[in-house]
Design an enzyme around this catalytic site. Structure first.
Site, PDB file in Angstrom:
ATOM      1  N   ASP A  78      10.950 -74.129 -18.922  1.00  0.00           N
ATOM      2  CA  ASP A  78      10.170 -72.619 -18.735  1.00  0.00           C
ATOM      3  C   ASP A  78      11.394 -71.819 -19.313  1.00  0.00           C
ATOM      4  O   ASP A  78      10.990 -70.911 -19.571  1.00  0.00           O
ATOM      5  CB  ASP A  78       9.834 -72.667 -17.247  1.00  0.00           C
ATOM      6  CG  ASP A  78       8.592 -73.391 -17.023  1.00  0.00           C
ATOM      7  OD1 ASP A  78       8.253 -74.126 -17.839  1.00  0.00           O
ATOM      8  OD2 ASP A  78       7.965 -72.797 -16.091  1.00  0.00           O
ATOM      9  N   CYS A 119      11.634 -81.175 -13.850  1.00  0.00           N
ATOM     10  CA  CYS A 119      11.692 -79.632 -14.012  1.00  0.00           C
ATOM     11  C   CYS A 119      10.111 -79.102 -13.670  1.00  0.00           C
ATOM     12  O   CYS A 119       9.178 -80.045 -13.500  1.00  0.00           O
ATOM     13  CB  CYS A 119      12.121 -79.382 -15.459  1.00  0.00           C
ATOM     14  SG  CYS A 119      13.975 -79.375 -15.595  1.00  0.00           S
ATOM     15  N   ASP A 120      10.018 -78.186 -14.083  1.00  0.00           N
ATOM     16  CA  ASP A 120       8.834 -77.050 -13.412  1.00  0.00           C
ATOM     17  C   ASP A 120       7.599 -77.846 -13.632  1.00  0.00           C
ATOM     18  O   ASP A 120       6.742 -77.912 -12.388  1.00  0.00           O
ATOM     19  CB  ASP A 120       8.658 -75.850 -14.163  1.00  0.00           C
ATOM     20  CG  ASP A 120       9.871 -75.034 -13.968  1.00  0.00           C
ATOM     21  OD1 ASP A 120      11.044 -75.574 -13.487  1.00  0.00           O
ATOM     22  OD2 ASP A 120       9.797 -73.734 -14.050  1.00  0.00           O
ATOM     23  N   LYS A 121       6.974 -78.195 -14.676  1.00  0.00           N
ATOM     24  CA  LYS A 121       5.457 -78.578 -14.672  1.00  0.00           C
ATOM     25  C   LYS A 121       5.351 -80.161 -14.718  1.00  0.00           C
ATOM     26  O   LYS A 121       4.287 -80.699 -14.571  1.00  0.00           O
ATOM     27  CB  LYS A 121       4.881 -78.069 -15.703  1.00  0.00           C
ATOM     28  CG  LYS A 121       4.927 -76.211 -16.037  1.00  0.00           C
ATOM     29  CD  LYS A 121       4.254 -75.741 -14.558  1.00  0.00           C
ATOM     30  CE  LYS A 121       4.746 -74.382 -14.849  1.00  0.00           C
ATOM     31  NZ  LYS A 121       6.104 -74.013 -14.829  1.00  0.00           N
ATOM     32  N   CYS A 192      17.389 -76.309 -12.689  1.00  0.00           N
ATOM     33  CA  CYS A 192      18.446 -75.244 -12.395  1.00  0.00           C
ATOM     34  C   CYS A 192      18.572 -75.097 -10.899  1.00  0.00           C
ATOM     35  O   CYS A 192      17.807 -75.378 -10.028  1.00  0.00           O
ATOM     36  CB  CYS A 192      17.762 -74.165 -12.843  1.00  0.00           C
ATOM     37  SG  CYS A 192      17.477 -74.206 -14.739  1.00  0.00           S
ATOM     38  N   GLU A 442       5.069 -66.842 -17.006  1.00  0.00           N
ATOM     39  CA  GLU A 442       5.776 -66.247 -15.843  1.00  0.00           C
ATOM     40  C   GLU A 442       6.608 -65.111 -16.588  1.00  0.00           C
ATOM     41  O   GLU A 442       6.859 -64.761 -17.632  1.00  0.00           O
ATOM     42  CB  GLU A 442       7.099 -67.495 -15.867  1.00  0.00           C
ATOM     43  CG  GLU A 442       6.627 -68.660 -15.121  1.00  0.00           C
ATOM     44  CD  GLU A 442       7.631 -69.597 -14.834  1.00  0.00           C
ATOM     45  OE1 GLU A 442       8.826 -69.390 -15.161  1.00  0.00           O
ATOM     46  OE2 GLU A 442       7.532 -70.505 -14.170  1.00  0.00           O
ATOM     47  N   SER A 468       8.780 -66.802 -12.301  1.00  0.00           N
ATOM     48  CA  SER A 468       9.584 -67.967 -12.148  1.00  0.00           C
ATOM     49  C   SER A 468      10.128 -67.827 -10.879  1.00  0.00           C
ATOM     50  O   SER A 468      10.233 -67.078 -10.061  1.00  0.00           O
ATOM     51  CB  SER A 468      10.716 -67.769 -13.111  1.00  0.00           C
ATOM     52  OG  SER A 468      11.738 -68.445 -12.739  1.00  0.00           O
TER      53      SER A 468
END
Length: 557
Positions: A78, A119-121, A192, A442, A468
């Site tokens: 992202d 990570c995100d998704k 992150c 985002e 985000s």
């Protein structure tokens, strides 16, 4: 065993022949077949080490007397996809990941699965697949990144780099200082380092019970994560023997507890979107009203970057997710402690020996940051189906001002950088929802620009898009219905006065119902931004943010 479908009986001789070509022996056909769902991809720092993780997981599965088969999913970073068309692919990638895992696992009749997301998704995509497939599954993520330090000794992370761009643009820091932040913001592999979306979801995976204790906070570079991998294989074998499946674990009560942790930590607003999608996959009737009820009864116990200078390594040092849950358990009615988890034990048993080791990082119930959770659900004539604010990342609890309207993120970022936004304004970025974006991108670049220019406490931002986990300030997202669906956000005009009241959970525009009805009759839906390919199909099938932005199956009747 489920895998007997492809390995037992005389008629499965062709299947066994093919499997022997992969290196299997006759004795392997009496063992459970385990899918190792990895997400190794070199361009994502949170995933670049997962190739080695996959090898360790396979070794652990073999040591537990089972047969591993590794495959990979796709992934989108992202941060790298931020601020351009790539961000439109981020949320839709969640659906591709879920579908691809479902495809591989169901086509080959695995008995169990170990998922390696980070990570995100990727994490929610795999979780959706696990609930859809519903075979015994354990998650072990790649782990958080360490925080960085500049040459001056300042603690920094990815959020610092994004905000550094705004600070440089407004003349607050030099090009050399920006370069120093850039060079040290992301010092290692891992997700992150703040309470951004990836770490939020990995923490929620732990409290839901799909991952083992420690999954959310042990750093990617910490040797203890290898021990977590060994435990995951051992626990999976127990789950298979006891036939404990994801839908046995992810109940309404488990989702309550996940949101309770989210509120206690002030997690990413994206957790609302993803966890509602998980509820859909689990066949549960769970909505934003229930999330709001959780928010009202759970105190905010810890602030993690971007809401403070603490990072996931500090949470781990202070006792980890288990310590937060143990403290929360002291308040009656907050957690459901007797539900089963992937350890084969209850949540109560998992956290029995946990304790807070640093009360500056994890506050006690007697000394919370606030009596209510770090996320709030807002409603009103501007968000009839709801909106989300990360209330723990702003000290401002009420804001009222005139709209400055932009019809895309690019338009908004350019306007902010050109000085079109001033103190007291409410920035509106619309037509960026699930359908309108498409992909609900985002808004980290605009929020970071506002914060970096020193306007974080003086400018609000509203959007039907997402934020985000690194975003902070007076940022209200997920406004539903979205602009592309004719929601009130589409009817706003320059200068309309908007009121955001966090304490009262209100999001209102000071325009009469009669005037809004008149504008609605005159409103025309814009042409879709994308009409072809995956994004074109996604825009036609995606549902609203308040239902998790999942894809709807057409009615063939």
């Amino acid at each position: 065993m489920r895998s007997d479908m492809i390995k037992k009986g005389f008629d499965k001789a062709p299947h066994r022949s093919l499997l022997k070509a992969t290196g299997l022996k006759d004795e392997d056909f009496d063992k459970p077949f385990i899918a190792i769902c990895n997400s190794f991809i070199e361009i994502i720092p949170g995933h670049k080490h997962l190739n080695e993780f996959g090898k360790l997981v396979k070794e652990a599965v073999r040591a537990a007397g089972m047969v591993p088969f590794e495959f990979n999913t796709i992934g989108v970073d992202d941060g790298i996809a931020m601020g351009h068309i790539g961000m439109r692919y981020s949320l839709p990638s969640r659906e591709i990941i879920a579908d691809s895992v479902e495809t591989v696992v169901n086509a080959h009749w695995f008995d169990g699965m170990i998922c390696i997301p980070n990570c995100d998704k990727i994490t929610p995509g795999m979780m959706m697949a696990a609930l859809r497939i519903n075979i015994p599954t354990v998650f072990v993520s790649g782990g958080p990144m360490a925080a960085g330090k500049t040459s001056k000794g300042d603690v920094v992370d990815l959020s610092s780099v994004f905000e550094g761009v705004g600070a440089y643009q407004s003349g607050k820091i030099s090009e050399e200082e920006l370069k120093d932040i850039e060079d040290h913001g992301c010092p290692s592999c891992g997700s992150c380092s703040g309470m951004f979306t990836a770490n939020s979801m990995n923490c929620l995976c732990e409290v839901l019970g799909l991952a083992l204790p420690g999954n959310g906070s042990i750093l990617a570079i910490d040797p203890r994560r290898e021990e977590l991998i060994k435990q995951a294989a051992e626990k999976l074998k127990i789950l298979i023997e006891r036939d404990i499946k994801p839908r046995d674990i992810v109940t309404e009560e488990a989702i309550d507890d996940a949101f309770a942790l989210d509120m206690a930590m002030g997690g990413s607003t994206n957790t609302v979107l993803h966890t509602l999608a998980l509820a859909q996959e689990a066949g549960l009737d769970y909505d934003m009203n229930r999330i709001d009820a959780v928010s009202r009864r759970v105190p905010h116990l810890c602030k993690v970057s971007p809401a403070s200078n603490w990072h996931m390594e500090d949470i781990d040092r202070a006792g980890g997710i288990s310590a937060i849950l143990k403290e929360m358990s002291r308040k009656e009615g907050v957690l459901h402690l007797d539900r089963i988890t992937a350890t084969g034990q209850t949540l109560r048993e998992n956290i029995a020996h946990a304790e807070i080791k640093d009360k500056e990082v994890i506050h006690s119930l007697e000394n919370p940051h606030s009596e209510e959770g770090g996320l709030r659900i807002l409603k009103g004539n501007l968000a009839k189906d709801g909106a989300v604010i990360k209330s723990g990342a702003t000290e401002v609890k009420r804001f009222e001002g005139p709209c400055v309207i932009f019809n895309s993120q690019d338009e908004a970022l350019a306007g902010i950088m050109l000085g079109k936004v001033k103190k007291g304004d409410v920035v509106v970025i619309r037509y960026e929802g699930p359908r309108g974006g498409p992909g609900m991108p985002e808004m980290l670049a605009p929020t970071s620009a506002i914060a970096g220019m020193g306007l974080g406490a003086d400018v609000a931002l509203l959007t039907d898009g997402r934020f985000s986990g690194a975003s902070r300030g007076i940022s209200v997202g997920h406004i539903s219905p979205e602009a592309a669906a004719g929601g009130t956000i589409a009817l706003l005009e320059q200068g309309d006065i908007v009121c955001i009241d966090v304490e009262e959970r209100l999001l209102e525009v000071r325009v009469s119902d009669e005037e809004l009805d008149k504008r609605k009759k005159e409103w025309k839906r814009p042409e879709p931004k994308v009409k072809t390919g995956w994004l074109g199909r996604y825009a036609q099938m995606v549902t609203s943010a308040n239902t998790g932005a999942v894809l709807k199956i057409p009615n063939f009747d």
